[in-house]
Scaffold this active site. Structure first.
Site, mmCIF file in Angstrom:
data_model
loop_
_atom_site.group_PDB
_atom_site.id
_atom_site.type_symbol
_atom_site.label_atom_id
_atom_site.label_comp_id
_atom_site.label_asym_id
_atom_site.label_seq_id
_atom_site.Cartn_x
_atom_site.Cartn_y
_atom_site.Cartn_z
ATOM 1 N N LYS A 173 0.847 -1.193 0.000
ATOM 2 C CA LYS A 173 0.000 0.000 0.000
ATOM 3 C C LYS A 173 0.881 1.241 0.000
ATOM 4 O O LYS A 173 1.934 1.265 0.652
ATOM 5 C CB LYS A 173 -0.875 -0.051 1.260
ATOM 6 C CG LYS A 173 -2.017 0.942 1.311
ATOM 7 C CD LYS A 173 -2.827 0.719 2.605
ATOM 8 C CE LYS A 173 -4.007 1.650 2.726
ATOM 9 N NZ LYS A 173 -4.794 1.370 3.959
ATOM 10 N N SER A 198 -9.596 1.205 3.092
ATOM 11 C CA SER A 198 -8.799 2.030 2.210
ATOM 12 C C SER A 198 -7.731 1.260 1.438
ATOM 13 O O SER A 198 -7.190 1.776 0.475
ATOM 14 C CB SER A 198 -8.102 3.123 3.020
ATOM 15 O OG SER A 198 -7.204 2.544 3.947
ATOM 16 N N SER A 244 -9.583 -1.155 7.291
ATOM 17 C CA SER A 244 -9.054 -0.890 5.944
ATOM 18 C C SER A 244 -8.341 -2.058 5.277
ATOM 19 O O SER A 244 -8.029 -1.981 4.099
ATOM 20 C CB SER A 244 -8.111 0.321 5.983
ATOM 21 O OG SER A 244 -8.853 1.507 5.979
#
Lengths: 494, 155, 497
Positions: A81, A156, A180
């Protein structure tokens, strides 16, 4: 041949590479080609690093050729990420304000991942500063759900989840503040593990809400998640909230017995608004767990409904402070033509931050400001205590808790963008665990209307081995993890 | 697909009358039927009045530089969110200790670092991301005159 | 100060701890490196970086707390103080808010009216900021983060100081205590000791205090006193005129000798303190505290007792001689080589401090050693140099250092005791100062002092004072017998230089 590679579990890939049945370079090339082909549809990556991937793969092959020992993830193509700092590789946190930021240092989690032999494919898309549940808050572009390109992958860590689900990466790192990792894993039909707060170092993870943030793993099998966790977990002297423990030995625990495990099913998670398909799939999953010999019993966590309001005070409050460093002085976006310092601050932040970030910074600043601290911030921290205690009490009676991960399956792009509260409610089933700092995993438990549903399993602090053992037993019993999106039908053959 | 331990188990797309009922029957389970209604209700809740003045003050504290339109929208949205989080007031937290750090017993005290120097960043690396620099320093626009220590703001 | 109002002053003192590395990262904490060469992701506040507390910083803070008689907390915690400024990389400072490292304690100091004791409210650890450089840049300001993250001790006194002079004395005593513990060099000119003050006034006899004014930017002991004197009289003027003192922060302008209000009103201070989530609470084991207590060096108070009751020095001397560890060490070591407490004390408190002050030097920066000072005293005893030459020698010992006997030769300071060698000078002095001579002859014994000064001046202080005085008296006696008229003005009071 290729197809045989890109959906293989990471542990199988690593084993084949280690046995030199396939070269790490070949594995990397296959994944890079697939990435190139599918990325225009999915938009899972903000930055790809093909050269670094091939170089890392060649290093693995060289080491193997020399007979040198290699790490447990040698040759496994992995994505991280884009809120994990990577030395010399642009790290944006999905924000304009860091669009050109190149860290001079490497996060502990990624450093350990590379040290274990993983091959760096690139940096995945996310909601700006990990604030969101759909990856639509990325300053750059939304990521698509591989199961339905008109839908969100969740967030996310949507880029990581989509990349793993689509077979672009064998495993990925994400970060989980209020769900997330787990929620996008559920929406993309993959495994999403949020470890105990403090088990994985946060050093180099761009902070959203420091007391909740935790690096997590997204993979296609529970064993893969365990393997990656073992590589990245364990005490780090660079993080003062790092638990003084070594990496958990989950992998060997995976094959252990689950019969007799006491499974609690908290009734508060069976919301009225729960999508019917989700309700059905999770109920079936619990039935499977029962059939495996777990002792299933309903229980109650009455403060559950207060978790989300508490979270939406605490996380923005910490975020308002964590994001104050983006002031245009040392790095990041600086507005041009500012008349004085204050003007520079305001214009840089106004131009650099998106709407959701501004909303949360405002909310958090408000909750900490003079006269409101006690009523909001302190109150929420006390409620957090009630929620934590309630879990502690539940774990006196149960070994593992089971709930749905998300109240709905993947929703259409744009559906919740206009209504922040509606978006916040996407986290309603994952946030309580975050507040209590517990480990939890979302595992695929079937499809509803062609879209994946996730089962969330929760364990006491540092009981990752038990948690993953239960998850693995479920996975083995059902095989839901082998369901694949239809991506390769139309677009794939050229 | 997806069979386990001998007994075939239809899971995907199988027409099940009511999985909950079935689950209860099979495993002697009691699974909740319909949970609390708060999830649906929460979104449609009311609003807390947040004055424009407050919004503007907060925006100044946070250096967000909101324009009037943004401030107006923020006023409405903050009001709705605050109404929702105001739910916490229902709870009696008298005598409850706050959980500032969730680690608790896992980490009984702050770990300390030995006083041993580590190599700093190279000067190039320190300034590499700087929007503006001069003479090895970060360059910032002038601070407003009243704030400068030597400024004539006193006069 | 006006008698109509009485001031109350509290000081907030910041002391930089002399650790090798910064408070929350491993960057070197040394002073004076080229800009931004002692920085890392942590102290630059780069995204994703995290603080890890320096053990030595905690140990030093505890040591200082014990020296001040504070109660060290069993548990303390760190908080974030949020505000925007370019020298603050994270836009928050890691500090301690409601659970500081230590509380209680007191500092004693000697005033002409006797000993005073002022309470310490709290002592806590925090991180220093970077430095803004305004000079020579047209387009804005330059920021250097080398200092950023250096551990700071904040020591807050009770608002119990009754005058600016008390504030200065308190600060001197506090600095001495901290220096004795060895945790900081407390050099105000380098910024390793900084001081802010809170000042408020009330009409004498009233119970109600006026608004609190914070005074910042006082960069020396002198400016602390000057700024506070200005501020007290400013507030007194405002109150006397029937006005109200505004609660505000004011900056001291050294050049203009005034305080002026700082910071625009636009943003009321709202630091939004909250517990630092990156740092769990710090538990301090009592065993550790006791270990540190046992390792404390002799502190000023114990030393003063030794000087007064052991050596028979006056209390005032004892206070001056313990005003810094360097001075105390110089005294001790000189005394070992030259065992006359009175004489050593007089020289150290008198000429040594005078020379240092005149040259704006700290003792540590000077070249003066105990060997040098003791050697000089022995040269005086042996009549090899005059007192006046000794002062010149002391200057040389402070500035250049060296072996006293050799310096005396190099500088030509050897005392001249041969009457024949002095006779010419004496004749000249008598001839050129007829009115002073007349004064002497008319019975003003003091006039001799002036004439002695003239002899010393012309001999660069080398004349043996006894011999010179005898020669002068003899010469003037001769002059008196010869008779003489009133001469021109001698150009100064007797005894003037």
């Amino acid at each position: 041949m290729e197809e045989g590679l890109w959906y293989l579990p990471a542990y199988v890939l690593a084993a084949r590479v280690a046995r030199r049945e396939v070269s790490a370079a070949e594995v990397a090339e296959v994944h890079l080609r697939r990435l190139e082909r599918l990325e225009p549809l999915l938009q899972a990556f903000i930055t790809t690093t093909p050269e670094a991937a091939l170089e890392a793969a060649r290093r693995v092959d060289l080491a193997l050729g020399r007979g040198d020992p290699v790490g447990p993830l040698a040759g496994v193509p992995a994505a991280v990420k884009d809120n994990l700092c990577t030395l010399g590789v642009r790290t944006t946190a999905g924000s304009r304000i860091l669009e050109r930021f190149v860290p001079p240092y490497e996060s502990t989690a990624t450093a350990r991942l590379w040290r274990a032999g993983a091959v760096p494919l690139g940096k995945t898309n996310l909601d700006e500063f990990a604030m969101g549940s759909s990856t639509e808050n990325s300053a750059f572009f939304p990521t698509r759900n591989p199961w339905d390109l008109g839908r969100v992958p969740g967030g996310s860590s949507g880029g990581s989840a989509a990349a793993v689900a689509a077979g672009l990466a064998a495993a990925a790192l994400g970060s989980d503040t209020g769900g997330s990792v787990r929620q996008p894993a559920a929406l993309c039909g993959v495994v999403g593990l949020k470890p105990t707060y403090g088990l994985v170092s946060r050093f180099g993870l761009i902070a959203f809400a420091s007391s909740l943030d935790q690096v997590g793993v997204i993979a296609r099998t529970v064993r893969d998640a365990a393997l990656v966790l073992a590589a990245i977990a364990g005490h780090d002297p660079l993080d003062s909230t790092s638990a003084p423990v070594g990496p958990p030995d989950c992998e060997s625990a995976l094959d252990g017995e689950v019969e007799g495990l006491r499974l609690g099913v908290p009734r508060e998670y069976w919301l009225e608004g729960l999508e019917e398909g989700v309700r059905r799939k999770v109920a079936e999953a619990i039935e499977v767990l029962a059939s495996l010999g777990m002792k299933v019993e309903e229980c109650s966590l009455p403060h559950t409904e207060y978790a989300l309001p508490a979270y939406y005070i605490l996380a923005p409050a910490e975020a308002s402070s964590n994001l104050a460093r983006y002031d245009g002085v040392r790095y990041g976006h600086r507005a041009s033509g500012a008349s004085d310092l204050n003007d520079m601050y305001c214009r840089s932040r106004r131009e650099g931050f998106g709407a959701e970030v501004k909303r949360r910074v405002m909310l958090g600043t408000y909750a900490l400001s003079s006269g409101y601290y006690d009523a909001y911030y302190l109150k929420a921290q006390k409620v957090r205590t009630l929620i934590r205690r309630e879990f502690e009490q539940a774990f006196e009676r149960f070994d593992v808790l089971a709930t749905p991960t998300s109240p709905t399956t993947a929703f259409p792009l744009g559906e919740r963008v206009a209504d922040p509260l509606k978006m916040y409610l996407s986290d309603v089933l994952t946030v309580p665990v975050s507040l209590a700092g517990l480990p939890a995993v979302s595992v695929p438990c079937g499809l509803s209307g062609g879209l994946p549903v996730g089962l969330q399993l929760i364990a006491p602090p540092l009981a990752e081995a038990r948690l993953l053992r239960a998850a693995s037993a479920f996975e083995q019993a059902t095989g839901h993890h082998r369901a694949r999106p239809a991506l390769d039908g139309g677009v794939d053959r050229r | 697909m997806r069979s386990a331990q001998g007994e075939p188990r239809p899971l995907l797309g199988h027409p099940v009358a009511d999985p909950l009922v079935r689950a209860r029957k099979r495993a002697g389970l009691r699974l909740p039927g319909s949970g609390p209604a708060w999830y649906n209700v929460a979104g449609g809740g009311g609003s807390v009045a947040v004055s424009r003045e407050t919004v503007e003050h907060i925006a100044v504290l946070a250096r967000l530089g909101l324009d009037p339109a943004e401030a107006g929208e923020m006023e409405r949205q903050l009001g709705a969110i605050l109404a929702y989080v105001g739910k916490l007031r229902e709870l009696d937290t008298e005598g409850v200790e706050p959980t500032f750090h969730v680690l608790g017993r896992l980490l009984p005290s702050l770990p300390l670092r030995p006083d041993e120097p580590l190599p700093p960043l190279s000067p190039g690396a320190a300034l590499a991301n700087a929007p503006a620099s001069e003479r090895g320093c970060f360059l910032v626009p002038p601070v407003i005159p009243e704030e400068a220590e030597k400024g004539g703001g006193g006069g | 100060m006006t008698s109509e109002f009485e001031p109350v002053i509290g000081l907030e003192v910041h002391v930089e701890l002399s650790t090798r590395t910064k408070a929350f990262c491993g960057c070197p904490a040394t002073f004076g490196a080229p800009p931004n060469t002692q920085v890392c992701p942590v102290c630059l506040g780069l995204p994703g970086s995290l603080p890890v507390l320096n053990l030595k910083a905690v140990e030093y803070a505890i040591r200082a707390a014990l020296a001040l008689g504070c109660q060290v907390a069993r548990v303390c915690k760190f908080d974030r103080k949020n505000y925007f400024y370019p020298d603050l990389p994270k836009s928050y400072q890691i500090s301690q808010y409601d659970l500081p490292l230590a509380t209680g304690g007191a500092v004693e100091f000697l005033t002409p009216g006797g000993r005073k004791r002022v309470g310490i409210r709290r002592l806590h650890l925090e991180e220093d900021t970077g430095k803004l450089l305004h000079e020579g840049v047209e387009s804005g300001s330059l920021v250097d983060f080398n200092r950023c993250g250096v551990p700071l001790l904040e020591i807050v006194s009770e608002p119990e100081l009754a005058s600016p002079e008390d504030a200065r004395l308190y600060l001197t005593a506090l600095r001495s205590l901290i220096q004795f513990t060895g945790v900081s060099d407390c050099r105000m000119e380098r910024g390793s000791l900084r001081c802010d003050a809170n000042v408020s006034l009330r009409p004498r006899g009233s119970r109600e205090w006026g608004a609190l004014v914070e005074v910042k930017n006082m960069n020396s002991f002198r400016s602390v006193k000057a700024a506070l004197e200005f501020e007290v009289s400013r507030q007194a003027r405002v109150l006397s005129a029937g006005g109200r003192v505004a609660r505000e922060t004011r900056h001291w302008d050294e050049a203009r000798g005034v305080t002026f209000p700082s910071r625009s009103k636009e943003e009321a201070h709202d630091y939004r303190y909250f517990p630092e989530p990156d740092l769990p609470p710090l538990r301090i084991e009592p065993e550790w505290v006791e270990e540190i207590r046992a390792g404390l060096p002799e502190l000023p108070e114990a030393r003063r007792r030794r000087l007064v009751s052991g050596l028979g020095l006056p209390e005032y001397n004892a206070w001056v001689l313990t005003s810094s560890p360097a001075l105390a060490r110089l005294f001790d070591e000189t005394l070992r080589l030259y065992p006359d407490p009175r004489e050593v004390s007089n020289w150290v408190m008198g000429d040594v401090l005078r020379v240092l002050n005149a040259r704006r030097l700290e003792l540590e920066e000077s070249k003066l050693t105990a060997e040098g000072l003791a050697g000089m005293l022995r040269l005086i005893d042996r009549g090899l140099i005059s007192g006046r030459a000794a002062k010149a020698l002391l200057e040389a010992l402070v500035v250049d250092g060296g072996e006293p006997a050799r310096l005396v030769e190099e500088l030509g300071l050897t005392q001249v005791s041969d009457p024949a060698a002095l006779a010419g000078v004496v004749r000249e002095v008598v001839a050129q100062n007829p009115s002073t001579v007349a004064d002497y002859l008319s019975g003003k014994e003091k006039a001799l002092t002036f004439l002695m000064g003239q002899v010393m001046k012309r001999t660069s202080g080398r004349a043996n004072p006894e011999v010179a005085a005898r020669l002068l008296r003899d010469a003037m006696a001769g002059e008196g017998r010869a008779g003489s008229g009133a001469g021109p003005d001698s150009g100064g009071e007797a005894g003037g230089r």
